[in-house]
Design an enzyme around this catalytic site. Structure first.
Site, PDB file in Angstrom:
ATOM      1  N   ASN A 146      -1.117   3.268  21.778  1.00 30.38           N
ATOM      2  CA  ASN A 146      -0.274   2.292  21.086  1.00 30.38           C
ATOM      3  C   ASN A 146       0.758   1.703  22.025  1.00 30.38           C
ATOM      4  O   ASN A 146       1.148   2.325  23.016  1.00 30.38           O
ATOM      5  CB  ASN A 146       0.440   2.983  19.909  1.00 30.38           C
ATOM      6  CG  ASN A 146       1.059   1.989  18.950  1.00 30.38           C
ATOM      7  OD1 ASN A 146       0.427   0.978  18.614  1.00 30.38           O
ATOM      8  ND2 ASN A 146       2.280   2.242  18.506  1.00 30.38           N
ATOM      9  N   LYS A 165       0.815  -1.223   0.000  1.00 31.26           N
ATOM     10  CA  LYS A 165       0.000   0.000   0.000  1.00 31.26           C
ATOM     11  C   LYS A 165       0.849   1.274   0.000  1.00 31.26           C
ATOM     12  O   LYS A 165       0.467   2.270  -0.621  1.00 31.26           O
ATOM     13  CB  LYS A 165      -0.945   0.009   1.205  1.00 31.26           C
ATOM     14  CG  LYS A 165      -2.113  -0.970   1.074  1.00 31.26           C
ATOM     15  CD  LYS A 165      -3.035  -0.856   2.284  1.00 31.26           C
ATOM     16  CE  LYS A 165      -4.238  -1.766   2.145  1.00 31.26           C
ATOM     17  NZ  LYS A 165      -5.185  -1.597   3.259  1.00 31.26           N
TER      18      LYS A 165
HETATM   19  P1  ATR Z   1      -0.754  -2.408  10.033  1.00 32.39           P
HETATM   20  O1  ATR Z   1      -0.510  -1.999   8.624  1.00 32.39           O
HETATM   21  O2  ATR Z   1      -1.627  -3.620  10.207  1.00 32.39           O
HETATM   22  O3  ATR Z   1      -1.203  -1.264  10.891  1.00 32.39           O
HETATM   23  P2  ATR Z   1       1.824  -2.084  11.233  1.00 32.39           P
HETATM   24  O4  ATR Z   1       2.021  -0.793  10.526  1.00 32.39           O
HETATM   25  O5  ATR Z   1       2.967  -3.052  11.349  1.00 32.39           O
HETATM   26  O6  ATR Z   1       0.658  -2.936  10.570  1.00 32.39           O
HETATM   27  O7  ATR Z   1       1.240  -1.763  12.697  1.00 32.39           O
HETATM   28  C1  ATR Z   1       0.886  -2.761  13.594  1.00 32.39           C
HETATM   29  C2  ATR Z   1       0.261  -2.119  14.826  1.00 32.39           C
HETATM   30  O8  ATR Z   1      -0.150  -3.144  15.748  1.00 32.39           O
HETATM   31  C3  ATR Z   1       1.219  -1.220  15.599  1.00 32.39           C
HETATM   32  O9  ATR Z   1       0.476  -0.195  16.221  1.00 32.39           O
HETATM   33  C4  ATR Z   1       1.802  -2.205  16.621  1.00 32.39           C
HETATM   34  O10 ATR Z   1       2.328  -1.575  17.774  1.00 32.39           O
HETATM   35  P3  ATR Z   1       3.832  -0.944  17.764  1.00 32.39           P
HETATM   36  O11 ATR Z   1       3.725   0.354  17.029  1.00 32.39           O
HETATM   37  O12 ATR Z   1       4.164  -0.771  19.199  1.00 32.39           O
HETATM   38  O13 ATR Z   1       4.689  -1.953  17.061  1.00 32.39           O
HETATM   39  C5  ATR Z   1       0.553  -2.978  16.974  1.00 32.39           C
HETATM   40  N1  ATR Z   1       0.826  -4.321  17.528  1.00 32.39           N
HETATM   41  C6  ATR Z   1       1.346  -5.382  16.880  1.00 32.39           C
HETATM   42  N2  ATR Z   1       1.395  -6.470  17.677  1.00 32.39           N
HETATM   43  C7  ATR Z   1       0.890  -6.065  18.884  1.00 32.39           C
HETATM   44  C8  ATR Z   1       0.670  -6.737  20.141  1.00 32.39           C
HETATM   45  N3  ATR Z   1       0.979  -8.014  20.320  1.00 32.39           N
HETATM   46  N4  ATR Z   1       0.125  -6.007  21.155  1.00 32.39           N
HETATM   47  C9  ATR Z   1      -0.208  -4.707  20.969  1.00 32.39           C
HETATM   48  N5  ATR Z   1      -0.014  -4.032  19.813  1.00 32.39           N
HETATM   49  C10 ATR Z   1       0.523  -4.705  18.794  1.00 32.39           C
END
Ligand code: ATR
Length: 277
Positions: free
Chosen positions: A153, A67
Site C-alpha cells: 500500500n 458499507k
Molecule cells: P476503497 O473502499 O475503495 O478501498 P479507501 O478505503 O479510501 O477506498 O482506500 C483506497 C485505497 O487506494 C487505499 O489503499 C489508498 O492508499 P492509502 O491507504 O495510502 O491512502 C489507495 N490509493 C488511492 N489513491 C491512490 C493512488 N493514486 N496511488 C496509489 N494508491 C492509491
C-alpha cells in the site's frame, strides 16, 4: 403474485448496474424479485434502511459510502462480514435480526476460480491497497489457502495493520504488509484493490513482480483496459482481468443468500460486457 422487494442503497446511485443485474437474475431463475435503486441522504442511511424493511422490503445491497454503516447497524453478522468490517448485503433473518453479509470476497474468488480458471491454493498473491475494498476480500482470499499473500500500500503502515487484523485467519499462508517498493519478486497473481485506477494513476511498482505466467486482476472496470492492467500487459503478464465479473458474482452471491437460488452468471456477464465494451 406480488413481487418481493429488494434494492441497492448508495450515494450517488444512478450509475449502479445492480438493478439490471438482479432483474436479469430474476428473469433467468423465475424468482418473483423486484429490485430498485435508492439514493440515501448522506446523513440519513439508517432511516432509509429501517424505512425499507418496515415497508416489507426483503433485502438490500449497500454500496459507497455506506458499507461500514451497514455493518455497524446490523445486530447479526456473517463471518465474512464480521472480518470485512463492512457489509454489502442486508436482510432480516428468521428471528427478526437485521443481518449483515459481505459477498465481495466471494465474488472475487468466484470470478477468478470459476470464470477464469485461476488457481489460488498454494499460489503467491500480491494485493495492492489496504482500504475497504481490500479488507472486504481478505477473508475469502485467505480461505483459499494461498502460499503467500502480500499486501502492498501507498501508506505501508495501513498494509501492516491489515495483515495483523487477519493474523488469526492465515493457516499456512505467509501474510505480510508493506509498501509498493518492497515486492520485487514474481507473483502468480497481482490484484489491484487501490482506487488509483479511478484517477488513471499507477502505483509505483517494480516490473519485476510480473512474469510470463503472472495473471493480474483489477477490481475496477471500464470500457477500456484499466491503467494497471495495461501496465501489466506491457510488462509481459499472461492475462489481465477487470472487475466486471466480480461485480456480477458478488450480486449472484447476494441473490443466493436472499433467495436460496444460485443464478447462472455467464449470460449476465456477457450482457453487461456488451454494454461496457
Ligand atoms: P476503497 O473502499 O475503495 O478501498 P479507501 O478505503 O479510501 O477506498 O482506500 C483506497 C485505497 O487506494 C487505499 O489503499 C489508498 O492508499 P492509502 O491507504 O495510502 O491512502 C489507495 N490509493 C488511492 N489513491 C491512490 C493512488 N493514486 N496511488 C496509489 N494508491 C492509491
Amino acid at each position: 403474485m406480488k413481487n418481493d422487494l429488494y434494492a441497492v442503497v448508495g450515494n450517488p446511485i444512478s450509475h449502479s448496474k445492480s438493478p439490471r443485474i438482479h432483474s436479469l437474475f430474476a428473469a433467468q431463475t423465475g424468482e418473483p424479485v423486484e429490485y430498485t435503486a435508492i439514493q440515501a441522504p448522506l446523513d440519513g442511511f439508517a432511516d432509509t434502511v429501517t424505512g425499507f424493511f418496515d415497508r416489507g422490503g426483503c433485502g438490500l445491497n449497500i454500496t459507497v459510502p455506506f458499507k461500514e454503516q451497514a455493518w455497524a447497524m446490523a445486530s447479526k453478522r456473517t463471518w465474512r462480514a464480521e472480518k470485512a468490517g463492512a457489509a454489502n448485503t442486508l436482510f432480516i433473518d428468521g428471528d427478526g435480526h437485521l443481518t449483515a453479509d459481505n459477498t465481495d470476497g466471494a465474488g472475487l474468488v468466484a470470478d477468478l476460480v470459476k470464470n477464469h480458471g485461476v488457481a489460488l491454493a498454494n499460489q503467491r498473491i500480491l494485493i495492492l491497497g489496504a482500504g475497504g475494498a481490500v479488507r472486504g476480500v481478505m477473508g475469502p482470499l485467505l480461505a483459499e489457502q494461498p502460499r503467500a499473500l502480500v499486501i502492498a500500500n501507498r501508506t505501508p503502515a495501513k498494509a501492516r495493520v491489515l495483515a495483523d487484523l487477519f493474523a488469526d485467519e492465515v493457516g499456512a499462508t505467509q501474510l505480510r504488509g508493506g509498501g509498493f517498493e518492497q515486492p520485487t519478486e514474481v507473483f502468480d497473481l497481482v490484484i489491484n484493490g487501490t482506487s488509483a485506477s479511478l484517477q488513471g494513476e499507477l502505483p509505483p511498482l517494480s516490473p519485476a513482480i510480473i512474469g510470463p505466467s503472472t495473471v493480474v486482476y483489477d477490481m475496477m472496470y471500464g470500457p477500456d483496459t484499466t491503467t494497471f492492467n495495461r501496465w501489466a500487459l506491457d510488462n509481459g503478464a499472461r492475462a489481465a482481468i477487470d472487475g466486471l465479473g466480480m461485480l456480477i458474482e458478488q450480486a449472484a452471491a447476494a441473490f443466493a443468500v436472499w433467495r436460496g437460488v444460485q443464478p447462472d452468471t455467464a449470460p449476465v456477464i456477457a450482457a453487461l460486457r456488451d454494454r461496457v465494451g
